[in-house]
Design a protein around this motif. Structure first.
Motif, PDB file in Angstrom:
ATOM      1  N   LYS A 106       4.317 -14.772  41.363  1.00 39.16           N
ATOM      2  CA  LYS A 106       4.098 -13.560  40.569  1.00 39.16           C
ATOM      3  C   LYS A 106       4.549 -13.737  39.125  1.00 39.16           C
ATOM      4  N   TRP A 107       5.545 -14.567  38.909  1.00 36.71           N
ATOM      5  CA  TRP A 107       6.174 -14.702  37.597  1.00 36.71           C
ATOM      6  C   TRP A 107       5.772 -15.999  36.881  1.00 36.71           C
ATOM      7  N   ARG A 108       4.775 -16.696  37.393  1.00 34.94           N
ATOM      8  CA  ARG A 108       4.405 -18.004  36.860  1.00 34.94           C
ATOM      9  C   ARG A 108       3.664 -17.888  35.528  1.00 34.94           C
ATOM     10  N   ASP A 109       3.998 -18.780  34.603  1.00 30.73           N
ATOM     11  CA  ASP A 109       3.300 -18.875  33.321  1.00 30.73           C
ATOM     12  C   ASP A 109       2.046 -19.720  33.513  1.00 30.73           C
ATOM     13  N   ALA A 110       0.887 -19.114  33.240  1.00 30.42           N
ATOM     14  CA  ALA A 110      -0.389 -19.796  33.456  1.00 30.42           C
ATOM     15  C   ALA A 110      -0.854 -20.582  32.235  1.00 30.42           C
ATOM     16  N   SER A 111      -0.029 -20.639  31.182  1.00 32.48           N
ATOM     17  CA  SER A 111      -0.439 -21.349  29.972  1.00 32.48           C
ATOM     18  C   SER A 111      -0.251 -22.849  30.080  1.00 32.48           C
ATOM     19  N   GLY A 112       0.568 -23.259  31.048  1.00 35.47           N
ATOM     20  CA  GLY A 112       0.902 -24.674  31.163  1.00 35.47           C
ATOM     21  C   GLY A 112       2.118 -25.065  30.350  1.00 35.47           C
ATOM     22  N   ASN A 113       2.747 -24.088  29.662  1.00 38.62           N
ATOM     23  CA  ASN A 113       3.910 -24.380  28.823  1.00 38.62           C
ATOM     24  C   ASN A 113       5.234 -24.176  29.540  1.00 38.62           C
ATOM     25  N   GLY A 114       5.169 -23.754  30.799  1.00 40.77           N
ATOM     26  CA  GLY A 114       6.382 -23.665  31.602  1.00 40.77           C
ATOM     27  C   GLY A 114       7.282 -22.482  31.336  1.00 40.77           C
ATOM     28  N   HIS A 115       6.761 -21.420  30.731  1.00 38.99           N
ATOM     29  CA  HIS A 115       7.585 -20.244  30.434  1.00 38.99           C
ATOM     30  C   HIS A 115       7.563 -19.267  31.615  1.00 38.99           C
ATOM     31  N   HIS A 116       8.068 -19.697  32.759  1.00 40.67           N
ATOM     32  CA  HIS A 116       8.051 -18.868  33.957  1.00 40.67           C
ATOM     33  C   HIS A 116       9.114 -17.770  33.852  1.00 40.67           C
ATOM     34  N   LEU A 117       8.772 -16.583  34.342  1.00 39.46           N
ATOM     35  CA  LEU A 117       9.648 -15.431  34.260  1.00 39.46           C
ATOM     36  C   LEU A 117      10.606 -15.350  35.444  1.00 39.46           C
TER      37      LEU A 117
END
Length: 290
Positions: A254-265
């Protein structure tokens, strides 16, 4: 007993599914359930050092109010409510509020600039998804509610000077301590506003470009309309972070960053969510602290 438990889960699934339709982006969403809760990502230069003067950025998302927020009281008799959509304490913040005269307002404030929000004469009906966005670059700023766009050229006093490089986390949905009234006033020692917690957020994207560029800067102020995006936001070379808030059954999805930059919440607080999914077996897994 198992039958009753199954019926309970089914009832919860059905009620939640019927209560809130997916946003035009589709998929899931998240809600802040208690004042002081928020989703956050640790400090990173992508969210401040790389947003210096001479650059540009866009922050956009879908929001949904489950009840009307308490509007700004011009007589300051009682506190209003403010919904902090995204904030980096000491640097910048984007909020949604309600003025009982001017309508709803999506405003963005930067600490080291005179750049601030303006009230927009547009209503945002309850129980509907609304697209909101803010974008700024050296010469101008623009903000959007649904199809309505407002823009203004920046002056020497209001020009974008970049954002302050702080060590604070980037927070979505809350996490801002209310200001207290000054001595001698009606709010002395009391909060000037309270946190709004009955809203949903979906599909947050931060970009290092203006997503709706202004071709001609021949006006000081302008109004325009846009084609409201549908479907999930896509990640491209200009995407700094992108959160879909879709739960696929895997931990942390649910909190995963989909940009590929690893900014997971990470969620700060006790998160209780019954996501409308196709498998009832995952419902109980979402009824826990994440």
């Amino acid at each position: 007993m198992k039958f009753l438990f199954g019926v309970l889960l089914l009832a919860m699934y059905t009620s939640v599914s019927a209560a809130v339709v997916p946003s035009p982006a589709g998929g899931g969403y998240f809600q802040i359930y208690a004042p002081g809760d928020y989703a956050y990502v640790a400090d990173h230069e992508d969210f401040d050092a790389n947003m210096a003067a001479g650059t540009s950025f866009t922050i956009e998302m879908w929001i949904y109010q489950k009840r009307e927020m308490k509007p700004f009281d011009r007589m300051r008799i009682e506190p209003d409510e403010r919904w902090f959509l995204i904030t980096k304490t000491g640097s910048y913040r984007m909020q949604f509020s309600h003025d009982n005269i001017a309508g709803h307002d999506v405003s963005f404030s930067i600490e080291n600039s005179g750049l601030g929000g303006t009230h927009n004469d547009v209503e945002a009906p309850l129980n509907q998804w609304h697209y909101v966005a803010f974008m700024v670059e050296t010469q101008y700023r623009q903000e959007i509610i649904d199809k309505h766009l407002w823009g203004s050229a920046l002056t020497e006093r209001t020009k974008f000077r970049g954002v302050l490089d702080t060590t604070t986390s980037l927070r979505i949905g809350g996490g801002v301590t209310p200001l207290l009234g000054l001595p001698g006033g009606p709010f002395e020692g009391k909060p000037l506003w309270t946190a709004f917690t009955r809203g949903l957020i979906d599909e947050v994207r931060i970009s290092n470009i203006i997503r709706y560029p202004r071709e001609k800067l021949d006006e000081r102020l302008w109004r325009d309309t846009i084609v409201v995006p549908t479907g999930s936001f896509k990640s491209d070379e200009h995407t700094v972070a992108l959160w879909h808030f879709d739960f696929d059954g895997s931990p942390g999805s649910k909190w995963r960053d989909a940009s590929g930059n690893g900014h997971h919440l990470t969620y700060h607080g006790d998160y209780l969510s019954v996501e409308p999914t196709q498998k009832l077996s995952v419902l109980w897994g979402e009824l826990k602290r994440q």
